[in-house]
Design an enzyme around this catalytic site. Structure first.
Site, short mmCIF file in Angstrom:
data_model
loop_
_atom_site.label_atom_id
_atom_site.label_comp_id
_atom_site.label_asym_id
_atom_site.label_seq_id
_atom_site.Cartn_x
_atom_site.Cartn_y
_atom_site.Cartn_z
CE LYS A 87 -12.74 22.63 2.67
NZ LYS A 87 -14.11 22.98 3.11
CB SER A 130 -15.19 26.25 1.03
OG SER A 130 -15.31 25.33 2.09
CB SER A 155 -18.06 23.69 2.40
OG SER A 155 -17.98 25.06 2.28
#
Ligand code: GLN
Length: 466
Positions: free
Chosen positions: A61, A136, A162
């Protein structure tokens, strides 16, 4: 070839490199339709044969720093930021012989539930491109599903859900470990008391394998702990028959889509048929937990974001002749997205003199109570089960019509467990549609290996895995 087969296979250096190149090409082609990557790693694969991970491909990420590789946290303000160091997790993976594929798409600084608050590309759901990826860590969820069957795992991050949310929306396994099990060094912070690195993969086995490589104490992050348990050993010796399980009634009641209700019922029926006892519990602080989270998370975020002002990190502007206030405002107005600005305003407000006691301090008190309530139940039960999300992945057009507080409200099932820093695993479940639902398995602090073992046992024995 899945991860287990990959690790057992006798492969030459050439074969490993060829496989990495094949996955890179496959990912680049898929990315054209699904938008899951912000930056691809352009480095050539190295020699991997003698390493533990043997060139396993890992996507990261974009909120974890990667040495000499652009790291944006999904924000324009960090668009050109090239960190001089690796996050501890990234370093441990590289040292063990992983190949970093690149940096996955995310909501700006982690602010969002659908990955539609992205300054760059907006990822699309792996099962239906008209639907959102979840957030997210949306990019991580999408790529993990699309590369199912390849030796790939994704490193993601959760502040308030997330990891679980995109795992449930795309249909992959994930673990958000106990706060402090994985190092936050090199993680671009959203809210320090809540942020937790975690992993997504196609199997609970793969999650266990990766955790063994990245877990544990890091002297650069004083909140980390040692975790001497071998995750794979716990998985292989796990016997569910002595487990006490409870389903969280208040979470079940908040399910909006009946597909999720049915999938959850089926898996519970399966557990009961296997002879396990599943009782019901109630968590009375569920709505209070949601409110408390958004106060604490935005309060912390608003201070963390103060460092992006056009000086040491990220974008700069023309300072000449400007008062510093004017210069900082100019940079921040130009490069922060709408949701970031909303959170700075909200977070600054709740900790302002005069409002601090009414909001921030009160939210901290609620948080303590939420932790107590969970801990009380975890004295009696090994696992708490719940739906991961109350809805199936929505269509982009439906998300556009939601007001910010309506989006926040959809986090009601993922936020409380994050506030408490408890480990939780997402198990992807079939529905009658081509979309997945998610089962959450929650356990006590540092019982991460047990939650994962339970997930693995379900994966091995239950027919309704997505
Ligand atoms: N949706 C939540 C938020 O916007 C959680 C995000 C996260 O875990 N990074 O705060």
């Amino acid at each position: 070839m899945n991860l287990r087969e990959w690790l057992e296979e006798e492969l030459t250096n050439k074969e490993i490199k060829e496989n990495i190149s094949y996955i890179i090409e496959k990912a680049k082609t898929l990315d054209k339709d699904y938008n899951f990557m912000i930056t691809f790693n352009e480095e050539d694969p190295k020699d991997y044969q003698e390493t533990k991970l043997k060139g396993l491909v890992v996507s990261v990420k974009d909120c974890f720093t990667t040495k000499n590789m652009r790291t944006t946290a999904g924000s324009r303000i960090l668009e050109d930021y090239i960190p001089p160091f690796d996050a501890t997790i990234v370093k441990r993976l590289k040292d063990a012989g992983a190949h970093i594929l690149g940096k996955t798409a995310m909501d700006e600084f982690g602010f969002g539930s659908f990955s539609t608050n992205c300054a760059f590309n907006i990822p699309k759901n792996a099962n239906d491109v008209t639907r959102v990826a979840g957030g997210s860590s949306g990019g991580a969820g999408v790529i993990t599903r699309l590369l199912k069957g390849e030796p790939h795992v994704a490193i993601a991050e959760s502040t308030g859900g997330s990891i679980s949310n995109p795992a449930a929306f795309n249909g992959v396994f994930s673990i958000t470990p106990t706060y402090g099990l994985l190092s936050r060094y090199g993680l671009i912070d959203y809210a320090n008391t809540l942020d937790k690195p975690g992993v997504m993969a196609s199997s609970a086995y793969d999650l266990a394998f990766i955790l063994n490589t990245i877990k544990g104490r890091d002297e650069r992050d004083p909140t980390t702990h040692d975790y001497p348990l071998d995750f794979l050993k716990v998985l292989s010796s796990f016997d569910p028959s002595n487990s006490k399980i409870a389903i969280i009634k208040d979470y079940e009641e908040r399910i909006i889509d009946k597909e999720i209700k049915n999938s959850l019922k089926k898996v519970i029926d399966f557990l009961v048929n296997e002879g396990l006892e599943v009782e019901e519990i109630s968590l009375s602080l569920t709505d209070a937990a949601l409110a408390s989270y958004y106060v604490i998370a935005t309060a912390e975020a608003s201070t963390n974001l103060a460092k992006y002002c056009g000086m040491r990190y990220g974008k700069e502007g023309d300072v000449k002749g400007k008062h510093f206030d004017e210069y900082f405002s100019e940079i921040r107005s130009k490069y922060f997205g709408e949701e970031v600005k909303r959170r700075i305003i909200l977070g600054s407000f709740v900790r302002m003199a005069g409002y601090r006691d009414a909001y921030y301090i009160k939210a901290l008190k609620v948080r303590s109570k939420v932790i107590k309530e969970f801990k009380q139940h975890l004295l009696n039960y090994d696992f708490l089960l719940a739906p991961t999300m109350p809805i199936l992945p929505p269509k982009f057009e439906d998300v556009e019509n939601l007001r910010p507080h309506e989006v926040y409200a959809l986090d009601v099932l993922t936020v409380p467990v994050n506030l408490a820093g408890l480990p939780h695993v997402n198990v992807p479940l079939k529905t009658t549609l081509s979309l997945p639902a998610g089962l959450h398995i929650i356990s006590d602090h540092f019982k991460d290996a047990n939650a994962l073992a339970m997930a693995y046992w379900i994966e091995q024995n239950y027919k309704g895995i997505f």
